[in-house]
Design a protein around this motif. Sequence first.
Motif, PDB file in Angstrom:
ATOM      1  N   ALA A 131     -15.641  24.217 -39.438  1.00 40.44           N
ATOM      2  CA  ALA A 131     -14.470  24.649 -40.205  1.00 40.44           C
ATOM      3  C   ALA A 131     -14.670  26.062 -40.764  1.00 40.44           C
ATOM      4  O   ALA A 131     -13.718  26.846 -40.846  1.00 40.44           O
ATOM      5  CB  ALA A 131     -14.203  23.667 -41.339  1.00 40.44           C
TER       6      ALA A 131
ATOM      7  N   ALA B 125      -8.711  24.668 -39.580  1.00 40.01           N
ATOM      8  CA  ALA B 125      -9.873  24.353 -40.412  1.00 40.01           C
ATOM      9  C   ALA B 125      -9.514  23.327 -41.481  1.00 40.01           C
ATOM     10  O   ALA B 125     -10.264  22.372 -41.732  1.00 40.01           O
ATOM     11  CB  ALA B 125     -10.419  25.627 -41.060  1.00 40.01           C
TER      12      ALA B 125
ATOM     13  N   LEU C 133      -9.089  19.915 -39.873  1.00 44.59           N
ATOM     14  CA  LEU C 133     -10.394  19.358 -39.482  1.00 44.59           C
ATOM     15  C   LEU C 133     -11.120  18.791 -40.696  1.00 44.59           C
ATOM     16  O   LEU C 133     -11.655  17.675 -40.652  1.00 44.59           O
ATOM     17  CB  LEU C 133     -11.233  20.448 -38.815  1.00 44.59           C
ATOM     18  CG  LEU C 133     -12.639  20.051 -38.362  1.00 44.59           C
ATOM     19  CD1 LEU C 133     -12.572  18.958 -37.302  1.00 44.59           C
ATOM     20  CD2 LEU C 133     -13.390  21.269 -37.818  1.00 44.59           C
ATOM     21  N   VAL C 134     -11.144  19.539 -41.796  1.00 54.42           N
ATOM     22  CA  VAL C 134     -11.807  19.064 -43.011  1.00 54.42           C
ATOM     23  C   VAL C 134     -11.108  17.819 -43.555  1.00 54.42           C
ATOM     24  O   VAL C 134     -11.751  16.835 -43.931  1.00 54.42           O
ATOM     25  CB  VAL C 134     -11.845  20.173 -44.083  1.00 54.42           C
ATOM     26  CG1 VAL C 134     -12.338  19.621 -45.424  1.00 54.42           C
ATOM     27  CG2 VAL C 134     -12.745  21.316 -43.632  1.00 54.42           C
TER      28      VAL C 134
END
Length: 423
Positions: free
Chosen positions: A230, A242, A245-246
């Motif tokens: 990320a 990012a 994804l986190v």
Amino acid sequence: MAEAQSEARRIGEVIRQARVLQRRSQKNVAAALGYHQSKVSRLEAGRGAQDVHMLRKVARVLGIPPHHLGLGAAPDANPSNPETEDMHRRTFLAAGVAALAAPTTPAGAHQDLIQSLLPGPSPAATAPVPDPPEMRDHVAAARRLFSTCHYTQLERTLPGLIGQLRQAIGESPGSTDLSGLLATAYQTSASLLLKQSDHGNAWLAVGRAMAEAERSGDPVVLASSVRVHAHVLARDGHTAQAITLVRHTADQLTGAYDQRSPKYLAALGLLLLRGVTAASTGDDRSATQDFLTEAKEVARYVALDRPDAWANFSPTNVALHGVSAAVAFGDAGIALQTARPLMRRHIPVPERRAALWVESARAYSQQGRLADGYQALRIAESCAAQDIRRPAVRELVADMAARDRRRTLPELHHFSRRLGVPA
């Protein structure tokens, strides 16, 4: 302060005129930058114009000479060729493929590190491979080098460490423990490369880290690899990806904090803090606040706040990310208000101490308080001299010196020259 506001308005008008002359909308420019349209709108209105990283990206996208935006000459980062520059604009997979096809060729320890990231047979061991407990100690020592900002020594250490781990895995295929250690070594490599602004090869290191983390089957190792992934995404302007994804990974790890190990909680907490960085970089205040709130909750159950810890996650680190987020939003007053209690607190990890003073320098610079910014940078240098010499900080120094047109701070210009970045 009035002079700084006038300069911000001037910069905003330069950006607006360049965009209009190119017949581009704010939305179009924002998409090219990887930000929300509101970020461009705020810049053109003269708000947030002291974010030098953002201004440099705007200068590249709109073809504006840097000095027209009050920027100094950009300091050289690691040598790169056109293939590496192209990787900066690719997605994760494409960047990794490009790196394999045409790696950069810098000299010395940096080249050795890049070579250790490339696929192929493991280098022949010149000595017996240490047993797993000893390898674990070596990996922990490498992490300490990063936390204490001994980047030169770390760059010399990582190639041999990676080679030993690959050799050990070759002798014990299927070892999940060794895969986890190798993933951590690759994560550390990616973090170091990001410090050096070598984003192209950081992609390569992240790809290797993710592959080994999946082989390890360890959710802690996987979360740590996702965190670095990320980080690279956000640094390349892919902030929305990012954040997603986190968010997705953190959702798999949350809950029952009182029943989790410190390592598990630290990995989750650091992942959430990476979400803070990505969201604030992408001008997403709502997501930034959500990630900060969740990280504060995790910090109630764990505090690893020393250089030799497996991961330095603590309430202090959460507060530091609050400072960084405020700086990213251009809220210099809030950033400094948040930073002041931390300035009086003992922060054991040198990399985190330096980060506090560097972010404070950015906030002072946003307010036009160049003398205070210079003093903050000197304190940061006393905390971690090598951290001050990374490209992002040298760029900040160059831009501060460029803004001191009347040369009222000769010590700032001397500092800039000493870092090799005269305005």
